[in-house]
Write an enzyme that holds these catalytic residues in place. Sequence first.
Site, PDB file in Angstrom:
ATOM      1  N   ASN A 109       2.521   7.815   2.098  1.00 11.81           N
ATOM      2  CA  ASN A 109       1.068   7.941   2.216  1.00 11.81           C
ATOM      3  C   ASN A 109       0.641   7.370   3.567  1.00 11.81           C
ATOM      4  OD1 ASN A 109      -1.702   7.972   1.917  1.00 11.81           O
ATOM      5  ND2 ASN A 109      -1.763   6.372   0.359  1.00 11.81           N
TER       6      ASN A 109
ATOM      7  N   GLU B 285       0.464   1.045  -8.834  1.00  8.04           N
ATOM      8  CA  GLU B 285       0.290   0.217  -7.646  1.00  8.04           C
ATOM      9  C   GLU B 285      -0.601  -0.969  -7.984  1.00  8.04           C
ATOM     10  OE1 GLU B 285       0.730   2.521  -3.594  1.00  8.04           O
ATOM     11  OE2 GLU B 285      -1.204   2.921  -4.507  1.00  8.04           O
TER      12      GLU B 285
ATOM     13  N   GLU C  22      -7.819   2.590  -3.206  1.00  8.75           N
ATOM     14  CA  GLU C  22      -8.750   2.599  -2.081  1.00  8.75           C
ATOM     15  C   GLU C  22      -9.840   3.643  -2.279  1.00  8.75           C
ATOM     16  OE1 GLU C  22      -5.166   1.022   0.793  1.00  8.75           O
ATOM     17  OE2 GLU C  22      -5.769   3.128   0.880  1.00  8.75           O
TER      18      GLU C  22
ATOM     19  N   GLY D 203      -0.678  -3.254   0.751  1.00 13.87           N
ATOM     20  CA  GLY D 203      -0.954  -3.633   2.132  1.00 13.87           C
ATOM     21  C   GLY D 203      -0.981  -5.116   2.399  1.00 13.87           C
TER      22      GLY D 203
ATOM     23  N   LYS E 245      -2.236   7.425   4.889  1.00 12.83           N
ATOM     24  CA  LYS E 245      -3.622   6.939   4.854  1.00 12.83           C
ATOM     25  C   LYS E 245      -4.385   7.445   6.088  1.00 12.83           C
ATOM     26  CE  LYS E 245      -2.232   3.147   1.906  1.00 12.83           C
ATOM     27  NZ  LYS E 245      -2.482   1.765   1.444  1.00 12.83           N
TER      28      LYS E 245
ATOM     29  N   HIS F 116      -6.177   6.801  -5.939  1.00 15.64           N
ATOM     30  CA  HIS F 116      -5.661   5.604  -5.264  1.00 15.64           C
ATOM     31  C   HIS F 116      -6.719   4.514  -5.310  1.00 15.64           C
ATOM     32  CE1 HIS F 116      -4.138   3.007  -2.074  1.00 15.64           C
ATOM     33  NE2 HIS F 116      -2.971   3.616  -2.210  1.00 15.64           N
TER      34      HIS F 116
ATOM     35  N   SER G  69       3.419  -2.462  -1.070  1.00  9.99           N
ATOM     36  CA  SER G  69       4.254  -3.195  -0.115  1.00  9.99           C
ATOM     37  C   SER G  69       5.744  -2.896  -0.292  1.00  9.99           C
ATOM     38  CB  SER G  69       3.993  -4.704  -0.217  1.00  9.99           C
ATOM     39  OG  SER G  69       2.656  -4.995   0.169  1.00  9.99           O
TER      40      SER G  69
END
Length: 246
Positions: free
Chosen positions: A9, A161, A96, A167, A11, A94, A206
Amino acid sequence: MTRQIIVGNWKMNGTSRDSQALVEALLAGLPATLPDIVICPPFTQLALVAEKLNSSPIALGAQDCHQNASGAHTGDISPAMLADLGVSYVILGHSERRQEHGELDDTVRGKAIAATQAGLTPIVCIGETEEQRESGQHFDTLGWQIKGSLPDNFTGILAYEPIWAIGTGRAATEEEIAETMHFLREELVRQFGEAGKTLRILYGGSVNAKNAASILSIADVAGALVGGASLNAEAFLSIIGAASAA
């Protein structure tokens, strides 16, 4: 054993020059034995990357789609538009997107249905916050996310996740991942019956070249959703190699 899948991904990263160089480096370094591989560049790079991946073993994915096939939705991309570009997979829900754009489980579910109808394989993300895990609410949270985000007769991929590991450089421990994967498998079987036994579950958060092999060896981990490390060809190829050996 289920064939593993490694999903990159990118992003909101990648100019045309960067994207071309990264894809060329990946294609040049692929090992002889491969898992399934998907890379998900930003929308602006899909056409360029699709051309570079033509006839290669790497599939093209997108990072989101709208739940409608067309219409007055300024700035959005429909599943049919993605399929038209050669996209095969799409990441949905996701954290985010959920946090920054207010996406709810029901929204994600609608997108998963639309993506499937357009011939795409949805990769639906779920995950708990640090507060939910520390308070012991993480399994309830994940169970409700599965129920709300996955449509009936779901045939796509589930990606777990933990939000606190995305991250941050802090991956969940092997024990935490194993315990959660066991719960997710049981929950999928409870909600989907026999079909829940074979749905692929990815781990994300991560994942890097150093921890990939140990994470991919955990029971029920069918692959990885990779963020930052997917922007580095050497690191991503190392993760692909770890999946090949798992």
